[in-house]
Structures are given as C-alpha cells and as structure tokens.
Design an enzyme around this catalytic site. Structure first.
Site, mmCIF file in Angstrom:
data_model
loop_
_atom_site.group_PDB
_atom_site.id
_atom_site.type_symbol
_atom_site.label_atom_id
_atom_site.label_comp_id
_atom_site.label_asym_id
_atom_site.label_seq_id
_atom_site.Cartn_x
_atom_site.Cartn_y
_atom_site.Cartn_z
ATOM 1 N N GLU A 1 0.721 -1.168 -0.316
ATOM 2 C CA GLU A 1 0.120 0.062 -0.231
ATOM 3 C C GLU A 1 0.830 1.249 0.042
ATOM 4 O OE1 GLU A 1 -3.572 -2.485 1.964
ATOM 5 O OE2 GLU A 1 -1.871 -2.365 1.581
ATOM 6 N N ARG B 1 3.046 -8.839 4.438
ATOM 7 C CA ARG B 1 1.502 -8.167 4.101
ATOM 8 C C ARG B 1 2.298 -8.187 2.494
ATOM 9 N NH1 ARG B 1 -3.106 -5.598 4.766
ATOM 10 N NH2 ARG B 1 -4.018 -4.700 3.505
ATOM 11 N N GLN C 1 -17.685 5.242 5.748
ATOM 12 C CA GLN C 1 -18.277 6.811 6.783
ATOM 13 C C GLN C 1 -17.399 6.793 8.332
ATOM 14 O OE1 GLN C 1 -21.782 7.564 6.130
ATOM 15 N NE2 GLN C 1 -22.232 6.919 3.890
ATOM 16 N N TYR D 1 4.183 2.210 1.369
ATOM 17 C CA TYR D 1 4.827 2.501 2.762
ATOM 18 C C TYR D 1 6.040 2.235 2.916
ATOM 19 C CZ TYR D 1 0.264 2.972 5.180
ATOM 20 O OH TYR D 1 -1.653 2.948 5.428
ATOM 21 N N HIS E 1 -2.084 3.624 -1.309
ATOM 22 C CA HIS E 1 -2.965 4.947 -1.170
ATOM 23 C C HIS E 1 -2.821 6.287 -2.114
ATOM 24 C CE1 HIS E 1 -3.870 2.658 2.016
ATOM 25 N NE2 HIS E 1 -2.684 2.809 2.845
#
Length: 649
Positions: free
Chosen positions: A164, A214, A339, A166, A252
């Site tokens: 992702e 991961r 949300q 990082y 991201h």
C-alpha cells in the site's frame, strides 16, 4: 455450507481452525490513553466470533515511522508491557493475534518522515529525508527488535507491512527508490530491504513464531512493480522465512479504487492467484470480501489459501461463527461505505461502523438486559428505527415498529439502486431478520398516529426526512430525486441537477452508470478503471449539469476516502458542474441561472431537485436520525443514535 472456509490450515508449527483471517485496519485507538484496553475488548470479541487469526492495526518500529504526530509505536519494553492486555484477551477468547509492524515512510504526516529517496508523495505535504545506508540497517534492526518485543508481549506473531505504498513498498518501486547504492537500482537490490527485514525478524523471533508478510499484489501506480517482479518479491520473502503472504492492493496514492463500493466483491482475487502460483507458503486474498460465499468461492477456485476480512468484521464480530453455522441471514454485511471506519481515522476519530455502531465502542456502548421491560413503539423503519428497535428488543423490551411504507429500509431503499451501493439492500434484509428473531412486532404499510401509539411507555420517532423544495419560480416543473431513484420518473437526455451534496452525486451516478455497471464483475471493473490497460471510454446516456448555490469545492461533503471516486466517475462522463449559482427560474428550456453576474441557461429536459431534506415529525417522542436532524441523510449518525437510545431505554 462453506466447507473450504472451515478447513483447518496447518502452518507447520501451529494449526489455524479455519481459513478466515481478520485483516489489519487503523482504528485510531492505537495512540489513545485508553487505547490498549479498548483494543483488547475489540479484538477479543472478534476472536470469540471465530476469526482464526487477527492482525492488529499498524504500529511503527521507530519514531520516524509513525503515521501521524501521535505516537503509535512498538519499540520499547514498556510498549510490550502496555500491549500484554491485548493478546491475553484474545487468547482467553480462543483466538490468535499478530502485531502489524508498519513504517510509514513518506506517508507519515509529521516532519520527521524518511524514505529511500527524498521524493514527496502526492498525498502528503511533507517531503521525506533520504535514509543513509547506516540508517537503513538501523531500521531493519528496529523491525527485528519490535518482533522480539511482540513475542515477549504475548503476540503469536507479527505482520510486516510491505504493501500500500508504505516504506518497504517505497524501497521496492523505482517510482520512489532512486538510490544508486546496494539498496537501489536493479530489483534484486531494491527488494533486499524487504527480504532482509523478514530474515532478521525470523532469526530474532524464532521458528515457532508467525511471520506474515503483507505484499502488494498490485501496485496500480506508474513506476510500481509489474506482475513478474511482484512474484520475485514473494519468492524472496518466502525464502527469508515468512509464514504467510497476506495481500494488499494498490498504493494509497493510486487513482483506482481498491476497497470502495465501486470495487466488486472479491474483485482482486485474480491477482492473489498469481502469487499463490509463485510460492509454496499459504497466500491470503483480501479486499472487498464481505460475505462467506465470496470467500468460499475464492478458496474453491484456488485463488488463495485464506481470506482476509477487515471491515466485514467491523460490521459483524461473529462473522466466522455465523458462517460456520450456515446462518447467512444473521450476518451483518459490510456495505463498504467507509464513513465510520477509514473516514473516521483520517479526521482523528476512532474507527467504528455505520451498520454496527458498537464496533470500536465495546467498552462504552453496552447493551445490558433491561431491568424493567417496557412497551416501546418505534415509528419509522429506516436506519435509525431499525437500529433502535433491534437493540431495544434484544435487551428484553416489547417493541412494535411502525413503517408507513410497504417495506422496511427507508432511505436505504433509494441508496441500494445506486451503482456500487447494492450492499445497502443487505443491511435491510439483515435488520428485518434480526427484528424477526428478537420478536419485534413489525407493522408495514401502517402509519402511526395517536390512536396506534396509545398505551406505549416509550415512543421513538424515527420517521426520517422529506425532500426539501427550494423556492425557485417554476419549481413545479422539476422532479424529486426520490421519484427518479424509485423509478417513477425516467429522466430525459439533458438533465440539470439542483444541489450537489451526496444525493446529487448519487443521482448523477445512477443516471450515468445504472446499466453499464450492472454486471459488476471483476473483468468489467478492470476494463472500466483501466487496470493494466487504458480505461474503457465512457458513453454517457445523459448530458448532466450539476448546480449549487455555494462556492465550496465540488463534492466537499462526500467521504474523504470515497469522494474522489465519485468525482472521477462524473468527470469521465463529462458532467458539467457550476457553483456560486443564483437560480432565476425553471421553464421548458431548463434552469435559468446567474453565475458571476452573467445570465446563463442550463438546458434540460428533466430538472431533478436534490436540495437537501427537512425532518418529518408527525408524532412526539424521542427523536433520532433524520427526524431529529436532516443533514445529508447521515446513516452513520442515525444508526448510532438508535443504538445509544436503545441502550438507555
């Protein structure tokens, strides 16, 4: 019913009872003073609910790797001592848990961030400092020390975050690694950082310790790794001592949705299969796996050895046990709205769940048996009323729910027809089943007045909202969003939408893509978003102009993590947006407006009003949801208010 999901998985030194892993998510509790106790309760409920292995939210192995200005770190003996309560609670509940070690790299929102190269991220105002070769060695040692501390704290293992976007991902990709030393250049050098971390963690923590890596199954950014390169990384970390490969999808900063509602269920499992073909250790599929049948299908096809569910276990802590029992109707399905989970995290609030407000509030929102059962009437069967009625009945109250429409669900019945939001229908079905099991007397097609409500000790008013009609000359020519979404009105070729809140964006998306996204399968999604190729050209059925009075940015009320998806969809369909509009009149030609002092015409065959809502209050009682405040149809607030009231009654 789901035999593959509930086949044990032998890790060699440990056996997991099923193939369901609870994936990591940032809860916002990691850095709070009461965070450890709250996390212990949060994870223990999921362990009791049947998750075979739980991965915590990310903790940094050093100060530079913190995600934000608040410390969420695991680097000292005191950190290990503070954490003991978490694995102890999980073990007492019969589960296993691993600590995620995450170094943010250039994604950290503070001024001490570091990276392989001093290249600023497009989603961060800060530019990282380039790590020296000596500092790189220290970071690797920090990971191995953190793993040792995790073992001492009682964790069953660690997950090393290499996905992702990082720090570890930043070393892997030429996009972010411009080094010319032994940590940069060819892929063999760039992936040394990842494999060396795994090697030293394994050496430090010992052979009887779970080491999850991961891995990014797809980078989805220019300058990221290609499929064959990702397979090479997978083989390297497996050879270095990883127990499992868990998958992440995209960085991201990628401009392709990875977990939003636009992503089909299990939409990236095909990428996990490529990794499974490259290694002999178990591989875990992730992203938008929110039902047991989706997880079962992934395992049956051989795409993965396990499935990772994160938000799905926010929505229902007992997901695994219910799936094992074959009780699919009892599962509270994640609707992928973000949300109350991701959006909360990015504004500094603890993560929770729209359809399960107790998530993250396990020590605060408690539903004890009612000391004195009461006769309670809940008026309105939308999100607020459903939440309140279910919780109140389960506490032991005698509850009757009145809904004047022919079906339960309220505004969720409109939401479920929006492309990507079909899971809202799952929530309606779930709550209907829950009410039935709790013994709630449900009266649909029945409007409650004084006569019907006589004799009840408590009356809960959850009657929802009515669309607001703005005072524009000729407004009688316009139609309401309600009539468009429920199919009573078919819009013409040229459409003007009055109002640009969340409803306005939903209506535009419905008009543009209700047919093209109907199949909602991974192949159609990949073509639509250009995964691995050029996006499919848009062929809009309608020419849409969206109008609003304010000068605020377009879509500023949309979710922080999903709003960009809606804006991108409308942009690719050529939707025109105008703000700072003064409405003059509506006639057969469209909407006459003034913008910046100049008169203009928004030509339209159909004018759709999405200009807010007003509370609907026919009776008196405890006000919750839209009946209390009609701001942007806030289901998150509605369900929380319903649950909190039920806990007090």
């Amino acid at each position: 019913m789901y035999p593959r999901l509930f086949t044990p998985l032998d890790l060699g030194f440990a056996v997991l009872p099923n193939r369901i892993l609870m994936g990591s998510m940032h809860t916002g509790l990691e850095s709070r003073p009461d965070g450890m106790a709250r996390l212990a309760a949060f994870y223990a409920e999921r362990a009791k609910g049947g998750a075979a292995l739980i991965v915590t939210g990310g903790f940094s192995p050093n100060a530079e790797g913190n995600l934000g200005p608040h410390r969420a770190e695991f680097s000292t003996a005191q950190d290990a001592e503070n954490h003991r309560v978490i694995p102890r609670a999980v073990h007492d509940a019969g589960g296993r848990i691993v600590l995620q070690l995450l170094h943010s790299g250039r994604y950290g929102f503070h001024e001490q961030i570091v990276a392989p190269s001093a290249i600023k991220s497009p989603i961060n105002p800060h530019t990282p400092r380039e790590l020296t070769a000596r500092e790189i060695e220290q970071v690797i040692d920090d990971f191995s020390r953190a793993a040792t501390l995790a073992r001492e704290a009682g964790y069953d293992g660690v997950e090393i975050m290499g996905s992702e976007g990082y720090l570890i991902t930043q070393f892997l990709a030429a996009r972010t690694n411009h080094r010319t030393d032994e940590w940069g250049g060819a892929l063999e050098n760039r992936m040394r950082f990842a494999s060396e971390i795994v090697r030293r963690v394994r050496a430090a923590a010992g052979p009887q310790f779970i080491v999850v890596y991961r891995i990014s199954a797809l980078d989805l950014v220019e300058g990221g790794l290609e499929a064959a390169e990702i397979q090479s990384v997978a083989r390297a970390v497996a050879d270095a001592g990883a127990t499992l490969l868990n998958t992440g999808i995209g960085w991201h900063e990628a401009r392709i949705p990875t977990i939003a509602q636009a992503v089909p269920r299990g939409g990236f499992a095909w990428a996990t299969r490529r990794l499974k073909e490259a290694v002999s250790i178990p591989v875990v599929a992730s992203n938008r796996i929110n039902t047991p049948e989706v997880g079962e299908a992934i395992l049956v096809r051989g795409d993965a050895d396990m499935v990772s569910l994160a938000r799905a276990m926010l929505a229902d802590a007992d997901f695994a046990n219910k799936a094992k029992a074959g009780d699919r109707p009892a599962i509270n399905i994640c609707i992928a709205c973000n949300q109350a989970c991701l959006d909360h995290y990015f504004i500094g609030q603890p993560a929770s769940c729209v359809v399960n407000p107790r998530a993250g509030r396990e020590t605060k929102l408690v539903f004890n048996p009612a000391p004195k059962p009461k006769r309670i009437a809940v008026v309105g069967g939308g999100p607020a009323g459903l939440s309140c009625a279910a919780h109140a009945a389960e506490r032991g109250h005698e509850v009757t729910l009145f809904e004047k429409a022919a079906e339960l669900g309220g505004q969720f019945n409109l939401a479920k027809v929006i492309p990507g939001k079909h899971d809202f229908g799952e929530s309606i079905a779930y709550f209907a089943e829950r009410l039935k099991r709790a013994g709630v007397r449900v009266m649909v097609g029945k409007e409650a007045g004084a006569r019907e409500l006589a004799g009840y000790e408590e009356i809960v008013v959850a009657t929802g909202v009515d669309p607001r009609t703005p005072p524009i000359p000729g407004i009688e020519r316009a139609v309401s969003y309600v009539d468009v979404l429920n199919g009573k009105v078919q819009a013409g070729r040229n459409v003007a939408i009055v109002g640009m809140g969340g409803i306005g964006f939903d209506v535009a998306l419905y008009l543009l893509e209700r047919d093209s996204r109907a199949p909602y399968d991974p192949a159609a999604f990949a073509a639509h978003w250009g995964v691995g190729n050029t996006p499919a050209p848009a062929k809009p059925r309608h020419q849409i102009t969206m109008l609003k009075r304010s000068h605020t940015p377009f879509g500023h009320t949309l979710g922080r993590t999903t709003g960009w998806v809606h804006r991108a969809e409308l942009a690719r369909n050529g939707v025109r947006m105008l703000k700072g509009v003064e409405y003059r009149r509506i006639d057969e030609r469209g909407v006459h407006i003034t913008v910046d002092g100049k008169e203009r015409l928004a030509e339209a065959d159909t004018v759709i009003v999405c200009a807010g809502q007003t509370p609907r209050r026919q009776v008196s009682g405890h006000l919750i949801g839209g009946a209390k405040e009609a701001s942007e149809l806030d289901a998150k607030r509605a369900m929380l208010e319903g649950a909190e009231l039920a806990a007090r009654l």
